[in-house]
Enzyme design. Structure first.
Site, PDB file in Angstrom:
ATOM      1  N   GLN B 259      51.389  43.573  43.268  1.00  0.00           N
ATOM      2  CA  GLN B 259      50.262  42.691  42.971  1.00  0.00           C
ATOM      3  C   GLN B 259      50.395  41.342  43.661  1.00  0.00           C
ATOM      4  O   GLN B 259      49.417  40.752  44.099  1.00  0.00           O
ATOM      5  CB  GLN B 259      50.077  42.497  41.463  1.00  0.00           C
ATOM      6  CG  GLN B 259      49.525  43.734  40.787  1.00  0.00           C
ATOM      7  CD  GLN B 259      48.364  44.348  41.544  1.00  0.00           C
ATOM      8  OE1 GLN B 259      47.296  43.771  41.615  1.00  0.00           O
ATOM      9  NE2 GLN B 259      48.579  45.516  42.154  1.00  0.00           N
ATOM     10  N   HIS B 262      48.693  40.630  47.025  1.00  0.00           N
ATOM     11  CA  HIS B 262      47.237  40.544  47.210  1.00  0.00           C
ATOM     12  C   HIS B 262      46.809  39.195  47.770  1.00  0.00           C
ATOM     13  O   HIS B 262      46.058  39.113  48.722  1.00  0.00           O
ATOM     14  CB  HIS B 262      46.501  40.805  45.892  1.00  0.00           C
ATOM     15  CG  HIS B 262      46.158  42.229  45.688  1.00  0.00           C
ATOM     16  ND1 HIS B 262      45.339  42.923  46.523  1.00  0.00           N
ATOM     17  CD2 HIS B 262      46.532  43.124  44.730  1.00  0.00           C
ATOM     18  CE1 HIS B 262      45.200  44.163  46.106  1.00  0.00           C
ATOM     19  NE2 HIS B 262      45.917  44.320  45.015  1.00  0.00           N
ATOM     20  N   GLU B 327      44.995  41.648  33.912  1.00  0.00           N
ATOM     21  CA  GLU B 327      44.172  42.672  34.565  1.00  0.00           C
ATOM     22  C   GLU B 327      44.891  44.034  34.515  1.00  0.00           C
ATOM     23  O   GLU B 327      44.313  45.028  34.099  1.00  0.00           O
ATOM     24  CB  GLU B 327      43.938  42.244  36.023  1.00  0.00           C
ATOM     25  CG  GLU B 327      43.059  43.177  36.807  1.00  0.00           C
ATOM     26  CD  GLU B 327      43.056  42.842  38.304  1.00  0.00           C
ATOM     27  OE1 GLU B 327      43.929  42.075  38.755  1.00  0.00           O
ATOM     28  OE2 GLU B 327      42.178  43.359  39.008  1.00  0.00           O
ATOM     29  N   HIS B 328      46.156  44.048  34.971  1.00  0.00           N
ATOM     30  CA  HIS B 328      46.968  45.265  34.929  1.00  0.00           C
ATOM     31  C   HIS B 328      48.140  45.042  33.989  1.00  0.00           C
ATOM     32  O   HIS B 328      48.807  44.012  34.077  1.00  0.00           O
ATOM     33  CB  HIS B 328      47.548  45.607  36.305  1.00  0.00           C
ATOM     34  CG  HIS B 328      46.524  45.713  37.394  1.00  0.00           C
ATOM     35  ND1 HIS B 328      46.275  44.681  38.273  1.00  0.00           N
ATOM     36  CD2 HIS B 328      45.688  46.715  37.729  1.00  0.00           C
ATOM     37  CE1 HIS B 328      45.321  45.064  39.130  1.00  0.00           C
ATOM     38  NE2 HIS B 328      44.936  46.279  38.817  1.00  0.00           N
ATOM     39  N   ASP B 361      45.099  51.899  41.522  1.00  0.00           N
ATOM     40  CA  ASP B 361      44.269  51.274  42.562  1.00  0.00           C
ATOM     41  C   ASP B 361      43.571  52.313  43.424  1.00  0.00           C
ATOM     42  O   ASP B 361      42.447  52.113  43.881  1.00  0.00           O
ATOM     43  CB  ASP B 361      45.134  50.421  43.497  1.00  0.00           C
ATOM     44  CG  ASP B 361      45.433  49.066  42.913  1.00  0.00           C
ATOM     45  OD1 ASP B 361      44.782  48.708  41.918  1.00  0.00           O
ATOM     46  OD2 ASP B 361      46.319  48.377  43.448  1.00  0.00           O
ATOM     47  N   HIS B 420       2.698  38.987  11.890  1.00  0.00           N
ATOM     48  CA  HIS B 420       3.605  40.133  11.756  1.00  0.00           C
ATOM     49  C   HIS B 420       3.260  40.914  10.481  1.00  0.00           C
ATOM     50  O   HIS B 420       3.135  42.134  10.500  1.00  0.00           O
ATOM     51  CB  HIS B 420       5.060  39.655  11.690  1.00  0.00           C
ATOM     52  CG  HIS B 420       5.665  39.312  13.021  1.00  0.00           C
ATOM     53  ND1 HIS B 420       5.196  38.297  13.808  1.00  0.00           N
ATOM     54  CD2 HIS B 420       6.712  39.870  13.708  1.00  0.00           C
ATOM     55  CE1 HIS B 420       5.935  38.222  14.918  1.00  0.00           C
ATOM     56  NE2 HIS B 420       6.852  39.176  14.882  1.00  0.00           N
TER      57      HIS B 420
END
Lengths: 432, 432
Positions: B259, B262, B327-328, B361, B420
């Site tokens: 990771q 990235h 996230e992961h 992924d 109504h």
């Protein structure tokens, strides 16, 4: 009410009219809202109470900001027991419908040792905004709170502005208690949204903020989106009725008026294949307007955003309904279910002459918080789904990964993500 | 890599570090983005092509903006057949997982003539943004397109910026064709988002825009939200590994690095109950860094947002994971499923030593587009749900409405919405 032939010109005019209602031009408020958000984020309670003093003219402290059990008991004494009774009946229906929206986590396993799944977890803490002022809508409290409660949210926090005496409307308090709100704070406006988004000494940070409010509230919600989740920003209400010659003009007229009374920006549209019905509906509307208490608002709404359109075919009527993507759609035709199958875009679809729109607002069970302003093309009614989130689950055995490890390494290398490839490769390297 | 005791101080520092990555301060770009959106909204193709000339240095016309079948065939000739093969295997897994997310419309009927339901309709037209430039990620094309395809979206439109010769990366084209994209336009940046949101002579208006992009794309998506729907704005990638003494330090190190490569803002965090593991992982990371091609990026990412935290208990480790809402999340412990039951907040959860994050992924099937920056507390992985919308269905018989009409009228009167109440009452008035 104006009657027009449905054709390219009338359809385009109508769509242009409706677009005028979009809340685009609010730049002037944005600076003020950001200042409020920022001050509450930094100064917390101090700023929150100062703004409450400034805007609501109520003096609050950390001790009085929270509604007490005694205040709720007092509220029950003030509220008409009939209303409590009706609220309870409505809650039973709303709960029953929303229970059906609940979803389970699922897993799928394979004999080679692969497990894939989707875990459903309720949000931890949710904030519900309830407007104060003259117009108090306990039904809206129910519709915001019940889906959160059924989703399993741990803590439902409500905020609503106090009056000058620091009190909250008793109908609101009773609806909140009945629906399952855990704690209520007497704050409103952008400062309340800031408190729910960032937390203060008195008010805990929440994960999602829902509920309608004025332009300050709407802009504040938009500004904190991403930091927390929000529901979509509600626009003015809409109804579109598709009717053929079999429809009762009196019912159609009454239903159009029920939405037009909401506010001057509300829109009521009839699309019918029958010129005779169109004319009768127009007459009935004039009749009703003589007696209705909110006739002034209704007239303004109808003048600006009310339409009776006569189409040559039912298909044309359906196309127009799909293009407008109305919040509420009533189908008053001989075979309403046949028409329903052709509807792509609508928040809620009411079928047949006894499914009057207010039935959905108050009682039937489906949510009355619906996408407006054409957003039914991509947004949905508020639901249990809004109060859960999903996590993917992935488990592989050595055997399962071994079968595919070269493919994954290849794909990662093709994207030049060599550390990705490495993290797979290392599992199959020779023992060192 | 720094090793710290997990305690209140280290946890707070870590959360503060991660928050620094939030894309808050982009005011400078907002004006430019709004200018682009506005010009494309008004001038359509003319502005779109002018911006493409200005930013991508490519000269396009209404005739050349659309990728032709010939261009896609050429792309297949350029792409390594192995990659096509791996893409097809990945697609089979991604389709299989996302098929399980499909939901049906449902109806519930009652002998008194009540029908309530929820109608599921796919979005009509969806736009997928795919970045151009050096880093091309065909896996990301698959992950954005396949859920839309399975949801039943009628038309999937892709946009991606061209190079100076007006060409699009062949890997992107092949991934798009394999995943089921219907039409591809060679435009990028905020101008492409404007085209998808408002429509131009060449490019049709869409209902929802998904896919990652640079800061201009992200701000443009945020600005058109409400006019169309968007996916959530992606932040820098993250991994958090929970490990005990049973974990293989080499696997843990490799997964953290996958990771971190990235980008410099990516975050890699290990929380472990074992000081021995912590030390071994730190050593393995240094070993791997000697050989990895993206070591420079990884070092910057680890220096700023990389942590190894040693906790006294597994419960503390779990609490920290839930607080960070990564996230992961990888769980490398003796009984990963036991730990999983305690996880509330994570985008994707990887269980055991063979569920390495890159498996998710590229290949396993669950979506790799996941909530970042702590938003897993309230957002979910991209899924089929993102490409459908719901409409409520309400039908009542006269008998069913008669039983409750007085309650509804009472509730409406209590909210002072007399029109109504009237729309219900009119159904039960004496025949005139």
């Amino acid at each position: 009410m104006r009657i027009q032939k449905l054709n390219d010109v009338s359809r385009r005019n109508l769509l242009e009219d409706l677009l005028k209602r979009s809340p685009n031009q609010y730049r002037e408020y944005e600076g003020k809202v950001e200042e409020i958000l920022e001050r509450v984020r930094i100064e917390k309670d101090k700023a929150l109470f100062a703004y409450t003093e400034q805007f609501d003219h109520a003096h609050l402290t950390a001790k009085t900001v929270k509604v007490t059990d005694e205040e709720i008991e007092e509220a029950y004494e003030k509220v008409d027991p009939n209303l409590v009774d009706v609220i309870r009946k409505a809650i039973a229906n709303i709960r029953s419908y929303h229970e059906k929206q609940k979803r389970n986590s699922w897993f799928d396993s394979n004999p080679d040792g692969t497990i894939l799944g989707q875990k459903i977890t309720p949000l931890h803490r949710v904030g519900v905004y309830v407007p104060g002022g003259k117009a108090v809508y306990p039904s809206s409290v129910l519709m915001n709170v019940i889906p959160a409660s059924i989703a399993g949210v741990d803590e439902i926090v409500m905020v609503t502005p106090p009056d000058r005496e620091g009190k909250v409307n008793p109908n609101t308090l009773v609806a909140a208690r009945e629906a399952g709100v855990d704690v209520i704070y007497k704050v409103g406006g952008a400062q309340a949204i800031a408190a729910l988004a960032y937390g203060t000494e008195s008010i805990p940070k929440t994960d999602k903020i829902v509920g309608p409010g004025n332009i300050y509230v709407a802009l504040a919600k938009k500004a904190v989106y991403g930091h927390v989740s929000i529901d979509s920003v509600a626009g003015p209400s809409e109804i579109l009725v598709i009717a053929d010659e079999s429809a009762n003009p009196r019912y159609v007229a009454a239903d159009l008026l029920s939405q037009a009374e909401h506010d001057e920006l509300a829109s009521a549209i009839l699309v019918t294949t029958s010129m005779e019905l169109a004319e009768k509906v127009s007459v009935e509307i004039e009749q009703f307007l003589k007696t209705l208490s909110r006739a002034d608002i209704i007239r303004k709404s109808l003048d600006q955003y009310g339409y009776i359109l006569v189409s040559d075919t039912m298909d044309e009527a359906v196309d127009t309904a799909n293009e407008i993507a109305s919040e509420h759609l009533e189908i008053l035709t001989k075979n309403p279910f046949d028409i329903m199958t052709k509807i792509r875009n609508a928040g809620a679809i009411f079928l047949g002459e006894y499914a009057s729109e207010p039935l959905g607002d108050y009682f039937a069970g489906p949510n009355h918080i619906l996408p407006t302003n054409g957003t039914a093309k991509f947004f949905s009614p508020l639901s249990v789904d809004d109060f859960i989130k999903k996590s993917s689950i992935i488990s592989y055995s050595r055997e399962a990964l071994e079968k595919v490890h070269k493919d994954i390494e290849y794909f990662a290398e093709a994207e030049q993500l060599t550390a990705h490839a490495n993290s797979i490769r290392v599992r199959f390297e020779e023992k060192r």
